[in-house]
Write an enzyme that holds these catalytic residues in place. Structure first.
Site, PDB file in Angstrom:
ATOM      1  N   LYS A 111      -2.380 -10.679 -11.499  1.00 49.09           N
ATOM      2  CA  LYS A 111      -0.965 -10.914 -11.181  1.00 49.09           C
ATOM      3  C   LYS A 111      -0.323 -11.905 -12.146  1.00 49.09           C
ATOM      4  O   LYS A 111       0.852 -11.776 -12.474  1.00 49.09           O
ATOM      5  CB  LYS A 111      -0.812 -11.423  -9.739  1.00 49.09           C
ATOM      6  CG  LYS A 111      -0.975 -10.339  -8.689  1.00 49.09           C
ATOM      7  CD  LYS A 111      -0.404 -10.797  -7.360  1.00 49.09           C
ATOM      8  CE  LYS A 111      -0.539  -9.721  -6.293  1.00 49.09           C
ATOM      9  NZ  LYS A 111      -0.100 -10.196  -4.970  1.00 49.09           N
ATOM     10  N   LYS A 192      -5.015   6.656  -6.498  1.00 46.83           N
ATOM     11  CA  LYS A 192      -4.783   6.324  -5.097  1.00 46.83           C
ATOM     12  C   LYS A 192      -3.295   6.377  -4.748  1.00 46.83           C
ATOM     13  O   LYS A 192      -2.462   5.948  -5.555  1.00 46.83           O
ATOM     14  CB  LYS A 192      -5.316   4.895  -4.882  1.00 46.83           C
ATOM     15  CG  LYS A 192      -5.492   4.499  -3.451  1.00 46.83           C
ATOM     16  CD  LYS A 192      -6.119   3.103  -3.363  1.00 46.83           C
ATOM     17  CE  LYS A 192      -5.044   2.072  -3.062  1.00 46.83           C
ATOM     18  NZ  LYS A 192      -5.557   0.815  -2.512  1.00 46.83           N
ATOM     19  N   LYS A 195       1.687   2.019  -2.503  1.00 45.86           N
ATOM     20  CA  LYS A 195       3.032   1.511  -2.222  1.00 45.86           C
ATOM     21  C   LYS A 195       3.845   1.323  -3.500  1.00 45.86           C
ATOM     22  O   LYS A 195       5.027   1.533  -3.523  1.00 45.86           O
ATOM     23  CB  LYS A 195       2.911   0.098  -1.623  1.00 45.86           C
ATOM     24  CG  LYS A 195       2.661   0.009  -0.160  1.00 45.86           C
ATOM     25  CD  LYS A 195       2.524  -1.486   0.171  1.00 45.86           C
ATOM     26  CE  LYS A 195       1.919  -1.699   1.534  1.00 45.86           C
ATOM     27  NZ  LYS A 195       1.454  -3.077   1.715  1.00 45.86           N
TER      28      LYS A 195
HETATM   29  P1  AMP Z   1      -2.404  -2.224   0.092  1.00 47.85           P
HETATM   30  O1  AMP Z   1      -1.277  -1.299   0.415  1.00 47.85           O
HETATM   31  O2  AMP Z   1      -3.016  -1.921  -1.236  1.00 47.85           O
HETATM   32  O3  AMP Z   1      -2.060  -3.673   0.279  1.00 47.85           O
HETATM   33  O4  AMP Z   1      -3.584  -1.933   1.141  1.00 47.85           O
HETATM   34  C1  AMP Z   1      -3.539  -2.283   2.505  1.00 47.85           C
HETATM   35  C2  AMP Z   1      -4.689  -1.563   3.208  1.00 47.85           C
HETATM   36  O5  AMP Z   1      -4.485  -0.143   3.181  1.00 47.85           O
HETATM   37  C3  AMP Z   1      -6.065  -1.794   2.603  1.00 47.85           C
HETATM   38  O6  AMP Z   1      -7.017  -1.858   3.647  1.00 47.85           O
HETATM   39  C4  AMP Z   1      -6.298  -0.564   1.757  1.00 47.85           C
HETATM   40  O7  AMP Z   1      -7.667  -0.268   1.606  1.00 47.85           O
HETATM   41  C5  AMP Z   1      -5.591   0.520   2.569  1.00 47.85           C
HETATM   42  N1  AMP Z   1      -5.059   1.558   1.662  1.00 47.85           N
HETATM   43  C6  AMP Z   1      -4.039   1.415   0.775  1.00 47.85           C
HETATM   44  N2  AMP Z   1      -3.792   2.574   0.129  1.00 47.85           N
HETATM   45  C7  AMP Z   1      -4.694   3.470   0.593  1.00 47.85           C
HETATM   46  C8  AMP Z   1      -4.964   4.858   0.293  1.00 47.85           C
HETATM   47  N3  AMP Z   1      -4.251   5.543  -0.611  1.00 47.85           N
HETATM   48  N4  AMP Z   1      -5.958   5.464   0.976  1.00 47.85           N
HETATM   49  C9  AMP Z   1      -6.680   4.786   1.899  1.00 47.85           C
HETATM   50  N5  AMP Z   1      -6.478   3.492   2.215  1.00 47.85           N
HETATM   51  C10 AMP Z   1      -5.502   2.832   1.586  1.00 47.85           C
END
Ligand code: AMP
Ligand code: TRP
Length: 327
Positions: A111, A192, A195
């Site tokens: 970051k 993946k 967001k």
């Molecule tokens: P983040 O949005 O990266 O902050 O992730 C928040 C939570 O959502 C974490 O536990 C990630 O492992 C899960 N997560 C985020 N994106 C995915 C995805 N595309 N598939 C499965 N789990 C996800």
């Protein structure tokens, strides 16, 4: 009962990936543990935030989690910034954390590289996270892999503090879900669903209009083979749609392959869109019901009352052990 605690940053609207990979697991955990869930708004200001947007996002995220099945009767839900003891505890812990340790945090390295000018809050972020966890003697901390190093740092800080000042903290463990399926981007199924993706077409957000969701699924990248078969290496697009269908319907991969053995991709996608939209519509209806109701305030009032007491006790105990008292 073992304690579980997790924090959620109020940034970005949550995706179908978050829902399938993280929230559905949390809904399961809430029956197994004494659960604490909070909005980590103090963490979100380690990068620039617009104040009006921030307060809207906090409320929206809370409503969305509850709409997804997080039960306020089974979780203690609160907002981090309303509990002043987190920042207080964090300072005491900062003075028991080494500069070298924080310099090794990979999230900080990533970051800080992306910003010309970053704040010291971005650097000390993991210590505030340790304070969040240690204040409640959490046994388990469910997080994504990117946060595992931070939970390990919280362990190291707790062990060090206990050694120096006497038994004070439970040593937490990260809980990384192994079974949670990784949902991929619809346009580029080799990465993946995230967001922060640049291409909106590849990402389904829980508050997207359902017609937009259908369009995104119908437009998902597939292959030219025309067989609904699970093969993530050679057929990443179709395999991702199978995973989504499976996560929502609880059907096994092989049952899905048989069910669609004579379908073409258009028919299969339509059915995937149907089940996704059905699930998301239920979430959106619940969300709309609670977003402007008094329920949220009642939940938060209850949460802050309980957690302030717990964190205050821990803070006083730490202060006492460190010599902050009148003699
Ligand atoms: P983040 O949005 O990266 O902050 O992730 C928040 C939570 O959502 C974490 O536990 C990630 O492992 C899960 N997560 C985020 N994106 C995915 C995805 N595309 N598939 C499965 N789990 C996800
Ligand atoms: N840093 C976490 C994230 O970005 C959010 C968080 C803050 C957290 N404090 C926490 C998660 C304590 C677990 C426990 O996802």
């Amino acid at each position: 009962m073992k304690k579980m605690l997790t924090g959620l940053q109020p940034t970005g609207v949550i995706t179908l990936g978050n829902y399938i990979g993280a929230i559905k697991q949390m809904v399961k955990y809430q029956d197994e543990y004494e659960s604490y869930l909070f909005i980590a708004d103090l963490h979100s200001i380690t990068v620039p935030q617009d104040p009006t947007e921030l307060s809207k996002n906090i409320k929206s995220l809370l409503a969305l989690y509850i709409a997804c099945g997080i039960d306020p009767n089974k979780n203690i839900i609160f907002i981090q910034s309303e509990n002043e003891y987190h920042a207080n505890i964090s300072w005491l812990l900062e003075c028991n954390t080494y500069y070298g340790e924080l310099s090794r945090m990979t999230q900080f390295k990533d970051k800080s590289k992306k910003q010309v000018n970053f704040t010291s809050g971005l650097f000390t972020y993991p210590v505030l996270m340790a304070a969040d966890i240690l204040a409640y003697d959490a046994d388990y901390v469910p997080v994504g892999v990117d946060q595992k190093q931070h939970v390990e740092l919280a362990r190291d800080i707790a062990i060090r503090f206990n050694k120096k000042y006497g038994d004070t903290f439970t040593i937490p463990e990260p809980l990384i879900s192994a079974s949670g399926t990784k949902i991929m981007d619809l346009v580029d199924p080799t990465k993946k669903m995230s967001k922060s993706s640049d291409n909106q077409k590849g990402v389904i957000r829980l508050l997207d209009d359902v017609n937009v969701i259908r369009k995104k699924i119908m437009g998902a990248t597939t292959d030219s083979e025309m067989i609904v078969k699970f093969d993530p290496i050679n057929k990443p697009g179709i395999s991702n749609l199978i995973n989504i269908y499976s996560a929502i319907t609880n059907m096994s991969i092989s049952d899905i392959e048989s069910k669609f053995s004579t379908s073409n991709y258009g028919q299969f996608k339509r059915e995937v869109a149907d089940v996704v939209i059905d699930e998301i519509t239920k979430i959106q209806n619940k969300y709309n019901e609670i977003i402007n109701s008094d329920t949220l305030n009642e939940i938060l009032d209850n949460g802050i009352k309980i957690t302030r007491e717990i964190a205050k006790k821990k803070f006083e105990d730490m202060k006492h052990k460190m010599g902050f008292m009148r003699v």
